[in-house]
Motif scaffolding. Structure first.
Motif, mmCIF file in Angstrom:
data_model
loop_
_atom_site.group_PDB
_atom_site.id
_atom_site.type_symbol
_atom_site.label_atom_id
_atom_site.label_comp_id
_atom_site.label_asym_id
_atom_site.label_seq_id
_atom_site.Cartn_x
_atom_site.Cartn_y
_atom_site.Cartn_z
ATOM 1 N N LEU A 1 4.733 7.114 2.689
ATOM 2 C CA LEU A 1 3.553 6.332 2.323
ATOM 3 C C LEU A 1 3.871 4.847 2.132
ATOM 4 N N THR A 2 5.138 4.476 2.230
ATOM 5 C CA THR A 2 5.552 3.108 1.915
ATOM 6 C C THR A 2 4.790 2.037 2.695
ATOM 7 N N PRO A 3 4.583 2.163 4.003
ATOM 8 C CA PRO A 3 3.823 1.105 4.689
ATOM 9 C C PRO A 3 2.434 0.901 4.093
ATOM 10 N N TYR A 4 1.764 2.001 3.745
ATOM 11 C CA TYR A 4 0.441 1.898 3.120
ATOM 12 C C TYR A 4 0.548 1.271 1.740
ATOM 13 N N ILE A 5 1.541 1.704 0.957
ATOM 14 C CA ILE A 5 1.719 1.155 -0.390
ATOM 15 C C ILE A 5 2.028 -0.335 -0.320
ATOM 16 N N LEU A 6 2.896 -0.718 0.605
ATOM 17 C CA LEU A 6 3.251 -2.135 0.715
ATOM 18 C C LEU A 6 2.061 -2.991 1.118
ATOM 19 N N GLY B 1 -12.904 6.528 7.411
ATOM 20 C CA GLY B 1 -13.733 5.389 7.764
ATOM 21 C C GLY B 1 -13.297 4.066 7.181
ATOM 22 N N THR B 2 -12.081 3.986 6.607
ATOM 23 C CA THR B 2 -11.573 2.720 6.089
ATOM 24 C C THR B 2 -10.542 2.151 7.050
ATOM 25 N N ARG B 3 -10.150 0.919 6.807
ATOM 26 C CA ARG B 3 -9.171 0.288 7.711
ATOM 27 C C ARG B 3 -7.810 0.959 7.606
ATOM 28 N N ASP B 4 -7.545 1.675 6.492
ATOM 29 C CA ASP B 4 -6.246 2.315 6.289
ATOM 30 C C ASP B 4 -6.245 3.786 6.661
ATOM 31 N N THR B 5 -7.376 4.315 7.107
ATOM 32 C CA THR B 5 -7.445 5.741 7.417
ATOM 33 C C THR B 5 -6.398 6.134 8.455
#
Length: 697
Positions: free
Chosen positions: A582-587, A680-684
């Motif tokens: 999950l690190t890329p999302y967390i960062l 539906g979000t940019r991070d989905t």
């Protein structure tokens, strides 16, 4: 202009006061077009602030006799002080002097001049008055009052008391003390669901606090002080919130009135400040920092520490740094390795680095009487002086020294340089990369330097620590304004049982929503009572799973310890690997939080204020705006999960769930972590890619 920018620019809004009608209040409406207006006459004084800058309109009503202050929005009360009281101690505005408690009794005068409402109040001390000034802004108002007169003598404390039920649920503050064992074993969520009793909360506290509270009614309170506070919220089930400031005759605060709790948070961080940087490198957010404390306490040795680290590496348990906690030094203050327990620290350090870890050491600036450094620092004037006798060193008893320790005075440039030299010597000699700073940097029993306040020492501590790598741990001190440093923030030592685990979740959420986005739980599995009272297999695994869905991880109890089995090792490793994936999302959330201060880990109602069920849940949170975490926090393999509005991908069951709904008895065995991706979000896409293949974990 953004909502937060409007708050920062509130001084400009206040500047509209030149357009207000400056006049004494009379029993008629006094108003200026497009600005706040006031009315007086009869039983109340009323101030109304119109909607502006994205903030709602609100009204403040001051009842004259007996005094009561009520804030409303859209005709609904969102915050109210107490009203008529049989005891001065529970009246709306109180103060103590000469060992007695007095209270505001009735309003005797009111005046509206250039955007400020000034009220004069009689008190139960015949020779004393209270002068209160209220200045409205968009979404908030400043209120300050002072006791004047000579009736009761010098004022010791000032306080405001609120009816908790007027605002719904209460949150904020950070760590709390409770009769049920808080902050180590207990932390209510919401705060008024428990019994909060903090007797000395301030900038020098070892706990992590801010004098800020927000509510489910989208109101909030910030007490503008650097003095110690006594805070009671529903103490002994009183239904009251009592906020007392010590050693002053003035109570200054800001009351927030917004449409959502998150907007209140944004108002507060516009005052407190937001991270201007992130103190830790990206690698610190990917894998945990490991610390020896829960495994060994002070009985750590070179051999046991190396065995601990080697087994973590051999079993594929992720980590970027390992720290030796308290127990490495020969004396508390000489900062030398104990030669019996650590016969060759250079060789130990080399082995740690060969295994791929950075090395850290526990550090305190409290130097025990009887050590070589104590004598040196005393001779050179590097310690704080005693309040009672300025010719003597201020000796403060602590858990590693009943006879007392001197505290290095960071306001003294020579003392600061000397201690920095000690730390750099350790780094250079033993190839040490970072430190875990422990204990406070100032004690109120010591005399401050001329011109310095307790708050100044907190700033000095942060500036000093910023020169060293804290390996993802930050400091054990906080107050309004320390948000700007961008340090990691953790809760304090925890017990090793389920209740302590649940308290940790509440505390991390609380810290995250007072302006510290880079949060983590303190030592996965708990540490208070360890190693004699270690966490059970179930507690350790579930704690690790919850920590995997936070911005940072801080670990100590090893799943490789012989008391645990292979399932423990596998489940713990899977949780850490999930976090790493999950690190890329967390960062992305970390770097967005710099300057904005947006909380990364936050209660569900921050994103979904209409989701009423979420207001009492500490075991669910949003990690960023696209991942709903719902780890198991009890000794079960099923739990109910509240799903907010929208479409959500159920990671464990590969299905889409439509909210709002409640998933009853959602199954999750010890290898599974319930979590849901918001579609539906940019991070989905990023999350779906990261979690692909983790459905069984």
């Amino acid at each position: 202009m953004s909502h937060a920018s409007a708050r920062i620019a509130r001084a400009a809004i206040a500047g509209l006061g030149a357009a207000l009608l400056a006049t004494a209040l009379v029993p008629t409406t006094v108003a200026a077009a497009g600005t706040a207006r006031t009315t007086t006459g009869g039983a109340v004084v009323t101030l109304t602030e119109p909607a502006a800058a994205g903030a709602p309109a609100y009204t403040v009503t001051i009842r004259k006799d007996p005094v009561q202050i009520t804030t409303s929005r859209g005709g609904r009360t969102v915050l109210a002080t107490t009203g008529r009281s049989a005891s001065p101690a529970t009246a709306p505005l109180t103060f103590t002097a000469g060992g007695s408690t007095y209270a505001a009794s009735r309003v005797t005068g009111a005046e509206w001049v250039a955007g400020t409402l000034t009220l004069t109040m009689a008190t139960t001390s015949p020779g004393d008055l209270i002068t209160l000034r209220l200045i409205p802004h968009a979404g908030q108002y400043d209120m300050a009052w002072t006791v004047t007169g000579t009736g009761a003598g010098p004022v010791d404390t000032v306080a405001q008391n609120f009816d908790l039920s007027s605002a719904g649920y209460w949150y904020g503050q950070g760590l709390t003390s409770t009769p049920q064992g808080g902050p180590i074993h207990d932390q209510p969520w919401p705060l008024n669901a428990g019994d909060v009793d903090n007797t000395a909360m301030g900038p020098s506290s070892h706990d992590r606090n801010n004098p800020f509270w927000y509510t489910s009614s989208a109101s909030g309170l910030w007490v503008d002080t650097n003095d110690d506070m006594n805070v009671q919220i529903n103490h002994e089930h009183s239904g009251l919130g009592s906020f007392t400031v010590t050693r002053t005759d003035r109570f200054a605060s800001t009351v927030f009135v917004e449409s959502t709790p998150r907007a209140v948070y944004e108002d507060y961080v516009a005052i407190a400040g937001t991270p201007q940087t992130v103190d830790d490198p990206d690698a610190a957010f990917a894998t945990p920092t490991w610390n020896s404390w829960a495994e060994f306490n002070t009985d750590v040795t070179q051999a046991s520490f190396l065995d601990y680290v080697q087994k973590l590496r051999a079993n594929g348990i992720p980590g970027h740094a390992v720290q030796i906690d308290d127990g490495w030094n020969s004396n508390y203050g000489d900062y030398t390795f104990d030669p019996v327990r650590f016969p060759d620290p250079k060789a130990m350090s080399a082995q740690v680095h060969q295994l791929g870890y950075d090395l850290g050491l526990w550090m305190t600036m409290w130097i025990n009487k009887g050590t070589k450094n104590f004598d040196y620092a005393k001779q050179h004037g590097y310690f704080f002086r005693s309040k009672a006798d300025p010719d003597q060193v201020c000796l403060v008893p602590w858990w590693n020294g009943e006879q007392g320790a001197g505290i290095v005075d960071l306001a003294n440039p020579q003392a600061r340089a000397w201690f920095s030299g000690i730390m750099h010597h350790l780094m250079d000699t033993y190839d040490v990369q970072g430190f875990k700073f422990d204990t406070r940097f100032y004690d109120p029993s010591c005399a401050p330097d001329a011109g310095y306040s307790t708050r100044d020492y907190l700033e000095l501590a942060h500036e000093y620590a910023d020169d060293f790598d804290m390996e993802g741990l930050g400091l054990t001190a906080a107050w309004t304004g320390t948000q700007k440093y961008g340090f990691a923030m953790r809760d304090n030592d925890k017990g090793t049982d389920w209740h302590s685990f649940q308290a940790s979740l509440s505390q991390v959420l609380s810290l995250s929503t007072i302006g510290y986005p880079f949060v983590e739980t303190d030592m996965i599995g708990g540490s208070s009572g360890a190693p004699e009272d270690p966490p059970s297999k179930q507690v350790l695994i579930r704690w690790a799973q919850a920590a995997a869905l936070m911005p940072l991880e801080y670990a100590s109890t090893s799943p490789v310890n012989p008391r645990y089995d292979q399932q423990t090792i596998d489940a713990y490793r899977d949780a850490m690997l999930l976090h790493e994936q999950l690190t890329p999302y967390i960062l992305r959330q970390v770097h967005a939080a710099v300057h904005t201060g947006d909380p990364i880990m936050r209660p569900v109602f921050f994103d979904f204020p209409a989701d009423r069920a979420s207001y009492t849940l500490a075991n669910e949170w949003m990690l960023g705006g696209s991942l709903l975490a719902a780890p198991v926090d009890t000794d079960t393999t099923a739990r109910d999960i509240d799903i907010p509005a929208g479409r959500w991908y159920d990671v464990l069951h590969h299905r889409t769930v439509h909210g709002p709904t409640t998933l009853r008895s959602y199954g999750a065995d010890l290898s599974q972590i319930p979590m849901f991706v918001r579609l539906g979000t940019r991070d989905t896409g990023m999350l779906m890619s990261a979690l692909h293949g983790n459905a069984g974990r």
